[in-house]
Design an enzyme around this catalytic site. Structure first.
Site, PDB file in Angstrom:
ATOM      1  N   SER A 131      -3.862  37.044  26.107  1.00  0.00           N
ATOM      2  CA  SER A 131      -5.112  37.495  25.500  1.00  0.00           C
ATOM      3  C   SER A 131      -5.311  38.987  25.715  1.00  0.00           C
ATOM      4  O   SER A 131      -4.841  39.548  26.695  1.00  0.00           O
ATOM      5  CB  SER A 131      -6.299  36.747  26.095  1.00  0.00           C
ATOM      6  N   LYS A 185      -5.609  29.002  27.154  1.00  0.00           N
ATOM      7  CA  LYS A 185      -5.832  30.114  26.218  1.00  0.00           C
ATOM      8  C   LYS A 185      -6.715  29.654  25.049  1.00  0.00           C
ATOM      9  O   LYS A 185      -7.591  30.392  24.585  1.00  0.00           O
ATOM     10  CB  LYS A 185      -4.487  30.638  25.698  1.00  0.00           C
ATOM     11  N   ASN A 189     -10.416  31.152  23.992  1.00  0.00           N
ATOM     12  CA  ASN A 189     -10.854  31.590  22.663  1.00  0.00           C
ATOM     13  C   ASN A 189     -12.124  30.865  22.225  1.00  0.00           C
ATOM     14  O   ASN A 189     -12.991  31.464  21.586  1.00  0.00           O
ATOM     15  CB  ASN A 189      -9.744  31.369  21.632  1.00  0.00           C
TER      16      ASN A 189
HETATM   17  N1  LIG Z   1      -2.844  40.064  16.953  1.00  0.00           N
HETATM   18  C1  LIG Z   1      -3.497  39.705  18.050  1.00  0.00           C
HETATM   19  O1  LIG Z   1      -4.512  40.283  18.472  1.00  0.00           O
HETATM   20  C2  LIG Z   1      -2.979  38.547  18.866  1.00  0.00           C
HETATM   21  C3  LIG Z   1      -3.560  38.269  20.107  1.00  0.00           C
HETATM   22  C4  LIG Z   1      -3.031  37.263  20.871  1.00  0.00           C
HETATM   23  C5  LIG Z   1      -1.967  36.523  20.402  1.00  0.00           C
HETATM   24  N2  LIG Z   1      -1.428  36.796  19.182  1.00  0.00           N
HETATM   25  C6  LIG Z   1      -0.291  36.003  18.741  1.00  0.00           C
HETATM   26  O2  LIG Z   1       0.889  36.770  18.927  1.00  0.00           O
HETATM   27  C7  LIG Z   1       1.853  36.402  17.943  1.00  0.00           C
HETATM   28  C8  LIG Z   1       2.332  37.647  17.217  1.00  0.00           C
HETATM   29  O3  LIG Z   1       1.225  38.250  16.569  1.00  0.00           O
HETATM   30  P1  LIG Z   1       1.383  39.549  15.650  1.00  0.00           P
HETATM   31  O4  LIG Z   1       0.022  39.829  15.103  1.00  0.00           O
HETATM   32  O5  LIG Z   1       2.088  40.613  16.419  1.00  0.00           O
HETATM   33  O6  LIG Z   1       2.434  39.115  14.518  1.00  0.00           O
HETATM   34  P2  LIG Z   1       2.283  38.074  13.288  1.00  0.00           P
HETATM   35  O7  LIG Z   1       1.769  38.838  12.128  1.00  0.00           O
HETATM   36  O8  LIG Z   1       1.565  36.865  13.711  1.00  0.00           O
HETATM   37  O9  LIG Z   1       3.822  37.695  13.015  1.00  0.00           O
HETATM   38  C9  LIG Z   1       4.749  38.619  12.500  1.00  0.00           C
HETATM   39  C10 LIG Z   1       6.055  38.529  13.252  1.00  0.00           C
HETATM   40  O10 LIG Z   1       6.595  37.201  13.179  1.00  0.00           O
HETATM   41  C11 LIG Z   1       7.940  37.298  12.724  1.00  0.00           C
HETATM   42  N3  LIG Z   1       8.315  36.053  12.067  1.00  0.00           N
HETATM   43  C12 LIG Z   1       7.582  35.324  11.201  1.00  0.00           C
HETATM   44  N4  LIG Z   1       8.277  34.243  10.803  1.00  0.00           N
HETATM   45  C13 LIG Z   1       9.483  34.301  11.418  1.00  0.00           C
HETATM   46  C14 LIG Z   1      10.646  33.478  11.412  1.00  0.00           C
HETATM   47  N5  LIG Z   1      10.701  32.358  10.679  1.00  0.00           N
HETATM   48  N6  LIG Z   1      11.696  33.847  12.172  1.00  0.00           N
HETATM   49  C15 LIG Z   1      11.650  34.980  12.907  1.00  0.00           C
HETATM   50  N7  LIG Z   1      10.580  35.796  12.969  1.00  0.00           N
HETATM   51  C16 LIG Z   1       9.523  35.458  12.213  1.00  0.00           C
HETATM   52  C17 LIG Z   1       7.927  38.498  11.816  1.00  0.00           C
HETATM   53  O11 LIG Z   1       9.211  38.936  11.563  1.00  0.00           O
HETATM   54  P3  LIG Z   1       9.511  39.829  10.248  1.00  0.00           P
HETATM   55  O12 LIG Z   1       9.183  41.238  10.622  1.00  0.00           O
HETATM   56  O13 LIG Z   1      10.942  39.623   9.988  1.00  0.00           O
HETATM   57  O14 LIG Z   1       8.644  39.315   9.135  1.00  0.00           O
HETATM   58  C18 LIG Z   1       7.100  39.461  12.646  1.00  0.00           C
HETATM   59  O15 LIG Z   1       7.854  40.021  13.693  1.00  0.00           O
HETATM   60  C19 LIG Z   1       1.160  35.374  17.035  1.00  0.00           C
HETATM   61  O16 LIG Z   1       1.482  34.085  17.473  1.00  0.00           O
HETATM   62  C20 LIG Z   1      -0.300  35.635  17.275  1.00  0.00           C
HETATM   63  O17 LIG Z   1      -1.097  34.502  17.038  1.00  0.00           O
HETATM   64  C21 LIG Z   1      -1.902  37.800  18.423  1.00  0.00           C
END
Ligand SMILES: NC(=O)c1ccc[n+]([C@@H]2O[C@H](COP(=O)([O-])OP(=O)(O)OC[C@H]3O[C@@H](n4cnc5c(N)ncnc54)[C@H](OP(=O)(O)O)[C@@H]3O)[C@@H](O)[C@H]2O)c1
Length: 482
Positions: A131, A185, A189
């Protein structure tokens, strides 16, 4: 193939993964391997941050080869099918004893399923809630890892090195086995939803009840942030309320569309609570309030429905604001109490040993609900580890005692003047429900017995009974069909 020079790897280099990789690389002793499905993100990250000395990989085979054993990799990809795809790929190139960590926002039941499947290969799988958003990932998040004790031996020092620090303690603890980390977690949330809704209701009441502008209300929140409500969410509320829209010169809050979005973790918290039979009514109201806000068509056709006879008129603005503050604090205590209740129920249902006081401690820094007040929760569980209801701890009894009059005045005022305050109201109703000596649940049992012969128990003797409603209405002993 590259040599095994990295002690930790990150798969998925979107905003969260790249920031987490940079955080890892900035800590003494870490060498970080990085991999992303599409090569461009890897190239960009490595080029933008030479100081991190990343070890880039362009295939899963290269990624595995660049990691020292036991290989440890944190997955930060889009939760769901993306996570499964990466786990499949990593289990193909990793060996027994290696560790795969899913740092995404996975549903805890998915984590339980994945842990079981990966464990069968001899590889460790750890679902870790992270988080703090993108800034937290970079500077120090609150981390809630599940998984096996064995993986914690390797993972513990790495996660401790990158976590936020609150009062000298890293905001990470081994929460419990398999899905325990993602469960906690999820509830984090859910509490976040409730806290935000309560703050929004407090703002709305002050805005409608006084002549204060958003910037002036920002001052109120900034002042509150110096007292018992001190928290990140109160702090950023002041920031948001103070912001002026560059295009119109209006307060930004007045030009933002009033339809709140949601990514689903609040709904998971409530769905899970329903399955576990835990009354998280404050959290549920917060989820539903966002949902109501996002139905513009229903809101449009309902606008002319009759409302309260009188608008809110406040004579003493300062006294009213103090009432709102106390009502907010009391309702917040209820929301956290409900959240911790859900964690306890989850631990019992899924056979996890979760130290509730330790959870309160790791939420003190790095995460969105970070707050002073979590120290009081931690103290409460340290004093009484099996406390059945958090809000019965002496500190909270004292706070709730101080808030009684204000809380009731605010809920009554909101109802009388037609201002929706669902989280304030439901928190108070939960509180009164808990402390009621007799609940009308007795009548419900009577109704259930009437139409469905569902039986009931009596206050004055053991066993189970049924009244023969369609017969002579005498009472007979019956088998419990609850
Ligand atoms: N954003 C926040 O504030 C936040 C906070 C806590 C937790 N999270 C969690 O952290 C995780 C990452 O979040 P994010 O916002 O950085 O990214 P995201 O937009 O949720 O995901 C994009 C990433 O996932 C990869 N991806 C998607 N499908 C894939 C597949 N089939 N095989 C391999 N890679 C794949 C993408 O690769 P490509 O570049 O190749 O498309 C890219 O690196 C998520 O689970 C999210 O829920 C996010």
């Amino acid at each position: 193939m590259p040599e095994a020079s990295a002690n930790i790897g990150v798969v998925g280099l979107a905003v969260m993964g790249s920031n987490l990789a940079r955080n890892l690389a900035s800590r003494e002793g870490n060498t970080v391997a990085v991999f992303n499905r599409s090569r461009s993100k890897t190239d960009e990250l490595v080029a933008a941050h030479p100081e991190a000395e990343f070890v880039p990989a362009f295939s899963y085979e290269e990624f595995a080869a660049s990691l020292q054993k036991p290989r440890t990799a944190i997955i930060m990809v889009k939760a769901g099918a993306g996570t499964d795809a990466v786990i499949d790929a990593l289990t193909g190139v990793f060996e027994p004893g290696d560790i795969i960590v899913d740092g995404g926002n996975a549903l805890f039941t998915d984590t339980i399923r994945r842990e079981k499947a990966v464990r069968a290969t001899g590889i460790n799988f750890v679902g870790a809630g992270i988080s703090g958003g993108e800034e937290g990932a970079l500077t120090g998040p609150s981390i809630m890892p599940g998984g096996s004790d064995e993986s914690w031996v390797t993972l513990g020092p790495i996660l401790r090195s990158i976590a936020a620090v609150a009062e000298g303690e890293p905001c990470v603890t081994h929460v419990g086995h398999d899905g325990a980390g993602h469960f906690v977690k999820m509830v984090h949330n859910g509490i976040e939803y409730a806290d935000m809704q309560l703050i929004a209701e407090a703002y709305d009441l002050i805005r409608r009840g006084t002549s204060k502008t958003p910037a002036e209300i920002a001052d109120v929140f900034a002042e509150w942030n110096r007292g018992e409500l001190e928290s990140y969410l109160i702090e950023i509320t002041a920031e948001v309320l103070r912001q002026t829209d560059a295009a119109t010169g209006l307060p930004l809050v007045d030009v933002i569309l009033d339809q709140a979005g949601a990514k689903g973790t609040g709904a998971w918290t409530v769905q899970t609570a329903l399955n576990l039979g835990v009354p998280v009514s404050g959290i549920a109201e917060a989820v539903f309030a966002r949902s109501l806000s996002s139905h513009p068509e229903q809101r449009a056709v309902s606008r002319d429905l009759p409302g309260a006879e009188e608008d809110l008129e406040v004579e003493d603005a300062d006294a009213f604001i103090e009432d709102v503050r106390l009502a907010l604090y009391a309702s917040k205590i209820v929301a956290y109490s409900q959240g911790f209740d859900e964690i306890r129920a989850g631990a019992a249902a899924y056979d996890w040993t979760i130290d509730l006081g330790a959870i309160a401690k790791i939420w003190r820094g790095g995460c969105i609900i970070r707050a002073q007040f979590l120290n009081r929760i931690s103290d409460a569980y340290q004093t009484t580890p099996d406390l059945p209801v958090l809000l019965t701890a002496p500190y909270f009894v004292d706070a709730l005692t101080r808030a009684q009059g204000a809380w009731r005045r605010i809920v009554a005022t909101a109802a009388a003047s037609g201002i929706p305050a669902p989280a304030f109201s439901s928190s108070l109703a939960y509180y009164d429900g808990l402390r009621a000596e007799r609940l009308p649940a007795a009548l419900i049992q009577g109704q259930r017995d009437f139409f469905g012969a569902h039986t009931y128990q009596r206050t004055d003797k053991p066993r189970t009974f049924h009244t023969q409603w369609s017969g002579d209405r005498t009472e007979v002993e019956a088998e419990d069909t609850h």
